[in-house]
Design a protein around this motif. Structure first.
Motif, PDB file in Angstrom:
ATOM      1  N   UNK A  68      21.409 -18.062 -69.239  1.00  0.00           N
ATOM      2  CA  UNK A  68      22.274 -19.237 -69.077  1.00  0.00           C
ATOM      3  C   UNK A  68      21.799 -20.101 -67.917  1.00  0.00           C
ATOM      4  N   UNK A  69      21.464 -19.465 -66.798  1.00  0.00           N
ATOM      5  CA  UNK A  69      20.954 -20.212 -65.646  1.00  0.00           C
ATOM      6  C   UNK A  69      19.642 -20.911 -65.993  1.00  0.00           C
ATOM      7  N   UNK A  70      18.780 -20.245 -66.766  1.00  0.00           N
ATOM      8  CA  UNK A  70      17.490 -20.828 -67.141  1.00  0.00           C
ATOM      9  C   UNK A  70      17.686 -22.059 -68.022  1.00  0.00           C
ATOM     10  N   UNK A  71      18.663 -22.016 -68.930  1.00  0.00           N
ATOM     11  CA  UNK A  71      18.937 -23.185 -69.762  1.00  0.00           C
ATOM     12  C   UNK A  71      19.372 -24.369 -68.899  1.00  0.00           C
ATOM     13  N   UNK A  72      20.136 -24.104 -67.841  1.00  0.00           N
ATOM     14  CA  UNK A  72      20.561 -25.175 -66.942  1.00  0.00           C
ATOM     15  C   UNK A  72      19.360 -25.765 -66.195  1.00  0.00           C
ATOM     16  N   UNK A  73      18.411 -24.894 -65.805  1.00  0.00           N
ATOM     17  CA  UNK A  73      17.200 -25.378 -65.137  1.00  0.00           C
ATOM     18  C   UNK A  73      16.415 -26.303 -66.061  1.00  0.00           C
ATOM     19  N   UNK A  98       4.441 -36.740 -70.415  1.00  0.00           N
ATOM     20  CA  UNK A  98       3.403 -35.748 -70.705  1.00  0.00           C
ATOM     21  C   UNK A  98       3.976 -34.368 -70.989  1.00  0.00           C
ATOM     22  N   UNK A  99       5.168 -34.072 -70.423  1.00  0.00           N
ATOM     23  CA  UNK A  99       5.740 -32.739 -70.579  1.00  0.00           C
ATOM     24  C   UNK A  99       6.838 -32.680 -71.632  1.00  0.00           C
ATOM     25  N   UNK A 100       7.081 -33.777 -72.352  1.00  0.00           N
ATOM     26  CA  UNK A 100       8.091 -33.749 -73.398  1.00  0.00           C
ATOM     27  C   UNK A 100       7.846 -32.651 -74.428  1.00  0.00           C
ATOM     28  N   UNK A 101       6.582 -32.406 -74.860  1.00  0.00           N
ATOM     29  CA  UNK A 101       6.374 -31.334 -75.842  1.00  0.00           C
ATOM     30  C   UNK A 101       6.841 -29.970 -75.365  1.00  0.00           C
ATOM     31  N   UNK A 102       6.794 -29.714 -74.050  1.00  0.00           N
ATOM     32  CA  UNK A 102       7.246 -28.427 -73.530  1.00  0.00           C
ATOM     33  C   UNK A 102       8.744 -28.265 -73.764  1.00  0.00           C
ATOM     34  N   UNK A 103       9.513 -29.336 -73.477  1.00  0.00           N
ATOM     35  CA  UNK A 103      10.950 -29.295 -73.699  1.00  0.00           C
ATOM     36  C   UNK A 103      11.260 -29.194 -75.180  1.00  0.00           C
ATOM     37  N   UNK A 125      17.549 -28.030 -68.570  1.00  0.00           N
ATOM     38  CA  UNK A 125      18.298 -29.267 -68.759  1.00  0.00           C
ATOM     39  C   UNK A 125      18.141 -30.203 -67.564  1.00  0.00           C
ATOM     40  N   UNK A 126      18.171 -29.646 -66.342  1.00  0.00           N
ATOM     41  CA  UNK A 126      18.043 -30.482 -65.147  1.00  0.00           C
ATOM     42  C   UNK A 126      16.646 -31.077 -65.040  1.00  0.00           C
ATOM     43  N   UNK A 127      15.630 -30.266 -65.335  1.00  0.00           N
ATOM     44  CA  UNK A 127      14.269 -30.793 -65.290  1.00  0.00           C
ATOM     45  C   UNK A 127      14.061 -31.865 -66.353  1.00  0.00           C
ATOM     46  N   UNK A 128      14.695 -31.687 -67.513  1.00  0.00           N
ATOM     47  CA  UNK A 128      14.492 -32.613 -68.625  1.00  0.00           C
ATOM     48  C   UNK A 128      14.978 -34.014 -68.311  1.00  0.00           C
ATOM     49  N   UNK A 129      15.942 -34.145 -67.392  1.00  0.00           N
ATOM     50  CA  UNK A 129      16.499 -35.463 -67.089  1.00  0.00           C
ATOM     51  C   UNK A 129      15.443 -36.419 -66.538  1.00  0.00           C
ATOM     52  N   UNK A 130      14.477 -35.892 -65.808  1.00  0.00           N
ATOM     53  CA  UNK A 130      13.459 -36.741 -65.170  1.00  0.00           C
ATOM     54  C   UNK A 130      12.060 -36.312 -65.590  1.00  0.00           C
ATOM     55  N   UNK A 131      11.957 -35.761 -66.788  1.00  0.00           N
ATOM     56  CA  UNK A 131      10.676 -35.212 -67.227  1.00  0.00           C
ATOM     57  C   UNK A 131       9.690 -36.319 -67.581  1.00  0.00           C
TER      58      UNK A 131
END
Length: 229
Positions: free
Chosen positions: A97-102, A113-118, A104-110
């Motif tokens: 659950x904590x990892x999913x929050x991480x 180039x890293x969109x495929x990772x998300x 999500x937070x990183x995705x806000x300003x991703x």
């Protein structure tokens, strides 16, 4: 110098300023011409970074709303994402659950180039998580509490054990619980994915943890049954 490196330098300089910094001074510290610096500032603003000002008034970062993500290089951000995705897949429910929050937070300003990772992490099926509560196991490890455990063996047989949890380690490519097993009267390595339920008992095991660790290391040398902490 790549733009991502300039952005990181700009953010580091702005973090250290309590008053607006002149454009020419910022350009000199960053090591970029002023026109290029102005474009970089526009990139930061488009990414919702609260940089205020202009070339005439100077630039100031609104510290209270500053995001931590741009202090990471792309490689560091990708490593953080990969680690979080791994934790979503392999962690116990609390860690997942904590990892999913991480993520999500990183995705806000991703960066793009890293969109495929998300996207890859979003496409993955719901992780097969351990059925026991990992917080309880961590509590037992900290307090030297005995644990009653239901364990499924490689052939599918289920046994009930009382164990003395010692440490979480890696053996080959799996994570294991190293413990003294009262049923077998010896050290055993229990694959975490095969633990079906645990109950932390009130009783503490009698042997000092450092003594058990020393005995376990001697057991590894004697038997060749390896697990790396």
């Amino acid at each position: 110098m790549h733009q991502k490196d300039r952005l990181i330098r700009i953010m580091k300089v702005l973090r250290s300023q309590s008053a607006p910094i002149a454009a020419e001074d910022l350009a000199r510290v960053v090591g970029a011409p002023e026109p290029l610096l102005a474009e970089d500032i526009r990139v930061l603003v488009r990414r919702k970074i609260p940089v205020h000002g202009d070339a005439e008034r100077g630039y100031l970062l609104e510290q209270a709303r500053e995001t931590f993500t741009l202090s990471l290089t792309l490689d560091e951000m990708e490593a953080a994402l990969m680690g979080a995705v791994w934790a979503v897949e392999r962690g116990d429910p609390t860690v997942a659950t904590a990892a999913r929050m991480v993520v999500a937070k990183l995705a806000r300003h991703l960066p793009e180039e890293l969109r495929p990772v998300i996207l890859e992490s979003e496409r993955q099926a719901v992780a097969k998580l351990p059925t026991y509560d990992g917080r309880m196991m961590r509590q037992a490890l900290r307090t030297r509490a005995k644990v009653r455990m239901r364990y499924r063996g490689l052939k599918g047989e289920v046994t009930s054990r009382i164990v003395w949890p010692l440490v979480i380690a890696h053996a080959d490519e799996v994570r294991v619980l190293v413990a003294w097993c009262e049923l077998r009267d010896g050290f055993r390595h229990f694959t975490l994915d095969q633990i079906e339920a645990i109950d932390v008992l009130d009783a503490r095991y009698p042997t000092r943890r450092d003594k058990l660790l020393a005995d376990w290391r001697e057991y590894q040398e004697r038997t060749g049954h390896r697990a790396n902490v």
